[in-house]
Enzyme design. Structure first.
Site, mmCIF file in Angstrom:
data_model
loop_
_atom_site.group_PDB
_atom_site.id
_atom_site.type_symbol
_atom_site.label_atom_id
_atom_site.label_comp_id
_atom_site.label_asym_id
_atom_site.label_seq_id
_atom_site.Cartn_x
_atom_site.Cartn_y
_atom_site.Cartn_z
ATOM 1 N N ARG A 168 0.630 -1.315 -0.029
ATOM 2 C CA ARG A 168 -0.016 0.033 0.069
ATOM 3 C C ARG A 168 0.659 1.065 -0.023
ATOM 4 O O ARG A 168 0.766 2.323 -0.640
ATOM 5 C CB ARG A 168 -0.927 -0.001 1.311
ATOM 6 C CG ARG A 168 -1.513 1.448 1.454
ATOM 7 C CD ARG A 168 -3.107 1.361 2.135
ATOM 8 N NE ARG A 168 -2.812 0.311 3.320
ATOM 9 C CZ ARG A 168 -2.180 0.565 4.600
ATOM 10 N NH1 ARG A 168 -1.358 1.766 4.771
ATOM 11 N NH2 ARG A 168 -2.097 -0.360 5.344
ATOM 12 N N TYR A 226 -15.523 17.458 -15.606
ATOM 13 C CA TYR A 226 -16.340 16.135 -15.587
ATOM 14 C C TYR A 226 -17.473 15.964 -14.556
ATOM 15 O O TYR A 226 -17.412 16.500 -13.606
ATOM 16 C CB TYR A 226 -15.161 15.247 -15.380
ATOM 17 C CG TYR A 226 -15.588 13.611 -15.096
ATOM 18 C CD1 TYR A 226 -15.733 12.991 -16.520
ATOM 19 C CD2 TYR A 226 -15.268 12.947 -14.126
ATOM 20 C CE1 TYR A 226 -16.116 11.494 -16.584
ATOM 21 C CE2 TYR A 226 -15.672 11.644 -14.138
ATOM 22 C CZ TYR A 226 -15.983 11.021 -15.179
ATOM 23 O OH TYR A 226 -16.229 9.569 -15.083
ATOM 24 N N LYS A 258 -7.840 6.547 -19.244
ATOM 25 C CA LYS A 258 -8.158 7.214 -20.637
ATOM 26 C C LYS A 258 -6.830 6.974 -21.722
ATOM 27 O O LYS A 258 -6.459 6.091 -21.715
ATOM 28 C CB LYS A 258 -8.845 8.586 -20.657
ATOM 29 C CG LYS A 258 -9.610 8.529 -19.366
ATOM 30 C CD LYS A 258 -11.238 7.931 -19.620
ATOM 31 C CE LYS A 258 -12.230 7.813 -18.480
ATOM 32 N NZ LYS A 258 -12.309 9.038 -18.003
ATOM 33 N N ASP A 263 -7.158 19.090 -14.718
ATOM 34 C CA ASP A 263 -7.318 18.007 -14.880
ATOM 35 C C ASP A 263 -6.811 17.733 -16.578
ATOM 36 O O ASP A 263 -7.631 18.379 -17.509
ATOM 37 C CB ASP A 263 -8.866 17.485 -14.913
ATOM 38 C CG ASP A 263 -9.332 16.110 -15.163
ATOM 39 O OD1 ASP A 263 -8.607 15.532 -15.846
ATOM 40 O OD2 ASP A 263 -10.336 15.694 -14.880
HETATM 41 C C1 LIG Z 1 -12.833 9.494 -16.629
HETATM 42 C C2 LIG Z 1 -12.432 11.093 -16.221
HETATM 43 C C3 LIG Z 1 -12.184 11.105 -14.707
HETATM 44 C C4 LIG Z 1 -12.176 9.892 -13.451
HETATM 45 O O1 LIG Z 1 -11.398 9.061 -14.090
HETATM 46 P P1 LIG Z 1 -11.639 7.602 -13.416
HETATM 47 O O2 LIG Z 1 -10.499 6.796 -13.881
HETATM 48 O O3 LIG Z 1 -12.983 7.234 -14.371
HETATM 49 O O4 LIG Z 1 -11.881 7.625 -12.019
HETATM 50 C C5 LIG Z 1 -11.731 12.464 -14.371
HETATM 51 N N1 LIG Z 1 -11.835 13.461 -15.214
HETATM 52 C C6 LIG Z 1 -11.891 13.270 -16.524
HETATM 53 C C7 LIG Z 1 -11.837 14.452 -17.473
HETATM 54 C C8 LIG Z 1 -12.446 11.772 -16.928
HETATM 55 O O5 LIG Z 1 -12.901 11.851 -18.390
#
Ligand SMILES: *Cc1c(COP(=O)(O)O)cnc(C)c1O
Length: 387
Positions: A50, A102, A199, A174
């Site tokens: 962890r 998001y 992503k 982000d």
């Molecule tokens: C998908 C996404 C998130 C969250 O990510 P997860 O891996 O699904 O928890 C945050 N910000 C953006 C812009 C996203 O597309």
């Protein structure tokens, strides 16, 4: 690695030749939860997974290098990365967030805000005046997302981070939609970035993960403390998959951007399409900012059709190569209706405020041949029936 080394090289060489055990070119998948000690009073190196594990550390190093950060903390999801950052806000603090961030980000910031007594304000960060007004008073943190998802609206990162600094607010970007292959917010003045590794970074839609990057060692120390204390860390297997995926990130991001631009241009000229949002189009209101602060326009585009919501539904249901699924940035193309899928957790009012109409379609463009994707879209448009 030194700044003179290309991004492609950094990505490909990440974690290569780093196996001290057997000299494996690719480091083994580290699954052990515990590490043996020689001395009961002190760990020999790694101690408990962890807190840290060799595979996850290699991934942290690789992503920090691509983002131009001092270090990174890898988490079990993108949302866990955002939640980790929110630990830097004191109770009763003032938090600003891009109004078209998001949906999951808004849900989390609202809930944490209520729990911790924050004042939470949603701001149109693409509007310099609105952002300057919001940042004229002291704030603790501003959460920026650019390009925004799903409308691909652009925020001037350098300008916003400067305003945030004057307000005493930490600036967080982000970077999920573009990834560090196409945009490096820390070099533009951001204090921290978050990415959903799920992503673009991993790019193969086979794991869920997140990461926070920072330039300040002090913030990294606090983030690591919370990461160990709360335990939302990534598994060894997921870290292996992500490191494997990110080796091709710069090449994928470039190819996906090129295909997305071609499709956006053709869609914009199609009789059944009323609106296309893609920062690579010269008609896009954020095109100049995109050219300045990005090195590519990305894989994401959105569109609206004549015939609105029902046309959008029949369009996505007749697509064969764009799978109807809630994600983005993978090698396979996806389609999505944000109002009922990725952005369903937002209230109807918040969606309207962020420009997410019920008929908006978002496409994530993958690595299939551009002409195959175009034939699929043309057939889908021919089949789309409005009300
Ligand atoms: C998908 C996404 C998130 C969250 O990510 P997860 O891996 O699904 O928890 C945050 N910000 C953006 C812009 C996203 O597309």
């Amino acid at each position: 690695m030194s700044d003179a080394i290309g991004l492609e090289t950094r990505a490909v060489r990440a974690g290569v030749n780093r196996d001290p055990g057997h000299g494996a070119v690719i480091a083994p998948i580290a699954v052990s939860s515990a590490y043996r000690r020689e001395d009961p009073a002190a760990p020999s190196g790694f101690d408990y997974a962890r807190t840290g594990s060799p595979g996850r550390d290699l991934l942290c190093e690789a992503i920090a290098d691509l983002e131009g950060a001092q270090g990174a903390v890898v988490t079990s999801s993108g949302m866990a990365a955002i939640d980790l950052v929110l630990n830097l806000v004191p109770s009763q603090g003032r938090v600003l967030c891009a109004h078209d961030a998001y949906g999951g980000t808004r849900r989390l910031i609202d809930a944490r805000g209520q729990q911790r007594g924050w004042t939470v304000e949603y701001v149109d960060c693409t509007d310099r005046e609105a952002a300057a007004t919001a940042l004229a008073r002291p704030a603790d943190l501003i959460f920026i997302e650019t390009p925004s998802n799903p409308r691909l609206r652009l925020t001037d990162i350098a300008a916003l981070c400067e305003l945030a600094g004057k307000a005493g607010a930490l600036s967080v970007v982000d970077n999920t939609v573009l990834s560090p292959a196409l945009q490096r917010p820390l070099a533009l003045g951001a204090d921290l970035t978050v990415n959903s590794i799920t992503k673009m970074l991993n790019g193969h839609s086979d794991m869920v993960g997140g990461v926070v990057c920072a330039t300040s060692k002090a913030y990294l120390e606090t983030l690591r403390w919370w990461s160990n204390a709360a335990g939302a860390t990534a598994s060894g297997f997921d870290a292996f998959l992500a490191l494997r995926g990110l080796r091709t990130l710069p090449l994928r991001a470039k190819a996906q951007s090129e295909t997305a631009l071609t499709l956006a241009q053709r869609l914009a000229a199609h009789a059944k399409v009323t609106q296309v949002d893609y920062p690579g189009l010269t008609t896009h209101p954020g095109h100049a900012i995109a050219q300045r602060q990005q090195t590519g326009f990305g894989c994401l585009l959105s569109l609206e059709l004549k015939g609105g919501e029902s046309a959008a539904r029949s369009f996505v249901q007749s697509l064969k190569l764009f799978t109807l699924a809630q994600s983005l940035g993978g090698v396979e193309s996806l389609s999505n209706i944000p109002a009922t899928m990725t952005h369903a957790s937002m209230s109807a009012e918040a969606r309207a405020d962020a420009g997410v109409s019920d008929g908006l379609v978002r496409l994530s463009v993958g690595l299939e041949a551009v002409e195959d994707l175009w034939r699929d879209l043309e057939a889908g448009l021919a089949a789309a029936v409005g009300d």
